[in-house]
Design a protein around this motif. Structure first.
Motif, PDB file in Angstrom:
ATOM      1  N   CYS A 162      16.676   2.506 -18.753  1.00  0.00           N
ATOM      2  CA  CYS A 162      16.431   2.297 -20.174  1.00  0.00           C
ATOM      3  C   CYS A 162      15.125   3.000 -20.576  1.00  0.00           C
ATOM      4  O   CYS A 162      14.113   2.846 -19.887  1.00  0.00           O
ATOM      5  CB  CYS A 162      16.324   0.795 -20.460  1.00  0.00           C
ATOM      6  SG  CYS A 162      15.783   0.417 -22.142  1.00  0.00           S
ATOM      7  N   ARG A 164      13.313   2.390 -23.055  1.00  0.00           N
ATOM      8  CA  ARG A 164      12.325   1.484 -23.663  1.00  0.00           C
ATOM      9  C   ARG A 164      11.631   0.634 -22.605  1.00  0.00           C
ATOM     10  O   ARG A 164      10.421   0.543 -22.572  1.00  0.00           O
ATOM     11  CB  ARG A 164      12.992   0.551 -24.689  1.00  0.00           C
ATOM     12  CG  ARG A 164      13.996   1.244 -25.590  1.00  0.00           C
ATOM     13  CD  ARG A 164      13.517   1.774 -26.907  1.00  0.00           C
ATOM     14  NE  ARG A 164      12.508   1.078 -27.653  1.00  0.00           N
ATOM     15  CZ  ARG A 164      12.698   0.483 -28.820  1.00  0.00           C
ATOM     16  NH1 ARG A 164      13.916   0.406 -29.322  1.00  0.00           N
ATOM     17  NH2 ARG A 164      11.703  -0.013 -29.484  1.00  0.00           N
ATOM     18  N   CYS A 165      12.422  -0.029 -21.751  1.00  0.00           N
ATOM     19  CA  CYS A 165      11.813  -0.979 -20.801  1.00  0.00           C
ATOM     20  C   CYS A 165      11.813  -0.476 -19.354  1.00  0.00           C
ATOM     21  O   CYS A 165      11.176  -1.088 -18.494  1.00  0.00           O
ATOM     22  CB  CYS A 165      12.525  -2.329 -20.872  1.00  0.00           C
ATOM     23  SG  CYS A 165      14.192  -2.289 -20.169  1.00  0.00           S
ATOM     24  N   CYS A 186      18.979  -0.264 -23.072  1.00  0.00           N
ATOM     25  CA  CYS A 186      19.703  -1.420 -22.548  1.00  0.00           C
ATOM     26  C   CYS A 186      19.939  -2.448 -23.660  1.00  0.00           C
ATOM     27  O   CYS A 186      19.332  -2.391 -24.727  1.00  0.00           O
ATOM     28  CB  CYS A 186      18.958  -2.023 -21.354  1.00  0.00           C
ATOM     29  SG  CYS A 186      17.532  -3.018 -21.789  1.00  0.00           S
ATOM     30  N   CYS A 189      17.054  -4.324 -25.058  1.00  0.00           N
ATOM     31  CA  CYS A 189      16.191  -3.533 -25.941  1.00  0.00           C
ATOM     32  C   CYS A 189      16.916  -3.161 -27.231  1.00  0.00           C
ATOM     33  O   CYS A 189      16.435  -2.322 -27.997  1.00  0.00           O
ATOM     34  CB  CYS A 189      15.705  -2.281 -25.225  1.00  0.00           C
ATOM     35  SG  CYS A 189      14.534  -2.644 -23.909  1.00  0.00           S
TER      36      CYS A 189
HETATM   37 ZN    ZN Z   1      15.564  -1.827 -21.994  1.00  0.00          ZN
END
Ligand code: ZN
Length: 239
Positions: A162, A164-165, A186, A189
Motif C-alpha cells: 500500500c 499510504r501505509c 489498501c 487506507c
Molecule cells: Zn494502506
C-alpha cells in the motif's frame, strides 16, 4: 569541474526526436531526448526550408546523432542531425507506429528538461527496436516498456505494498489500485475505484523489477490504463 555553463558549448549526442513545431516565420523548434543530456529544445533555423537538409532526420522513430549549440539558455540551436539507426520496419506498421508515438509522448511528458535519463533512454530505444523487429505484439511491448519507463524516471508503480501505509498485499490477492497516486491502496487506507487481479499484479511487479513475463492482450490493455493515469499524474515536464 565547472559548476555552470557560462560559455557556448556543443552537445554531441544520440537523440530521439520528440516533437517538431513551427516557430516564427520559418524556424522550427524541435524537442530532442538526448542520450547524454536528457530532454532539450532546440531551434532549427529556417527549419521548414531546411527540413530536407536535416532531412529524414526530422522523423521520430529513428535514432539520430545531433549536434547542438548550447549557450545555457532554454533553447539550443541545432547545427546538424543525421539518422544513425533507421527503423523502417516500424514505419510500415500502424499499431507499432502508434505504440512508438505514445512512448515518445510519455517520454516528453515525464522527463524534466536537461536531466540525463540513461535508463529511460535504454528503455525507449529498446522498445523502438522491438517494435521495429516486430518481435512482440506492439501493445504488450508498450505496456512492458511503459512500466519500466515509470520506474526509470522515479515514478515506479507499487504493486506489492500500500502506498499510504506500506502494508504488504499477500501474493495472489486482488487489490485496489490508484495509478495516479502511485499504486496499491489498501482497504484500511480507503481503497480505490480500480482493482487489479492477483496474477496480473505479480506480473506487473516482475516487469517493474526488470523481468519480461508474457502478457495477454487483456493484461496489456489493463496495464496501459494504469500507465496512462500515472503518466498524466506526472506530466509536469512537458516542453
Ligand atoms: Zn494502506
Amino acid at each position: 569541474m565547472p559548476t555552470a555553463r557560462t560559455t557556448q558549448t556543443r552537445i554531441e549526442s544520440e537523440a530521439l526526436l520528440l516533437r517538431f513545431v513551427a516557430y516564427r516565420d520559418s524556424d522550427v523548434i524541435a524537442t530532442f531526448f538526448t542520450r547524454t543530456d536528457g530532454k532539450i529544445g532546440a531551434i532549427v533555423p529556417a527549419g521548414r526550408k531546411s527540413a530536407r537538409r536535416v532531412g529524414g532526420a526530422m522523423e521520430p522513430m529513428h535514432t539520430l546523432h545531433v549536434s547542438l549549440e548550447d549557450r545555457g539558455r532554454e533553447l539550443g540551436t541545432l547545427k546538424e542531425a543525421r539518422v544513425v539507426v533507421q527503423r523502417f520496419g516500424l514505419v510500415g506498421d500502424l499499431d507499432a507506429l502508434d505504440a512508438a508515438g505514445t512512448a515518445l509522448r510519455w517520454l516528453r511528458h515525464v522527463c524534466p528538461p536537461r536531466i540525463p535519463e540513461p535508463r529511460a533512454w535504454d528503455t525507449v530505444t529498446g522498445l523502438l527496436d522491438t517494435l521495429d523487429a516486430r518481435q512482440h505484439p506492439p501493445r504488450s511491448a508498450l505496456a512492458i516498456a511503459a512500466l519500466r519507463l515509470l520506474a526509470d524516471v522515479g515514478y515506479a508503480l507499487e504493486f506489492e505494498h500500500c502506498v499510504r501505509c506500506g502494508r504488504g498485499c499477500p501474493p495472489g490477492k486482488p487489490a485496489f489500485i490508484d495509478a495516479a497516486r502511485g499504486g496499491l491502496i489498501c482497504q484500511s487506507c480507503g481503497g480505490a475505484p480500480a482493482r487489479i487481479g492477483g496474477e496480473l499484479r505479480a506480473r506487473a511487479a516482475d516487469i517493474t523489477r526488470g523481468e519480461e513475463p508474457e502478457l495477454t492482450d487483456e493484461d496489456a490493455e489493463e496495464l496501459l490504463v494504469l500507465v496512462d493515469a500515472a503518466m498524466r499524474a506526472h506530466a509536469g515536464g512537458e516542453g
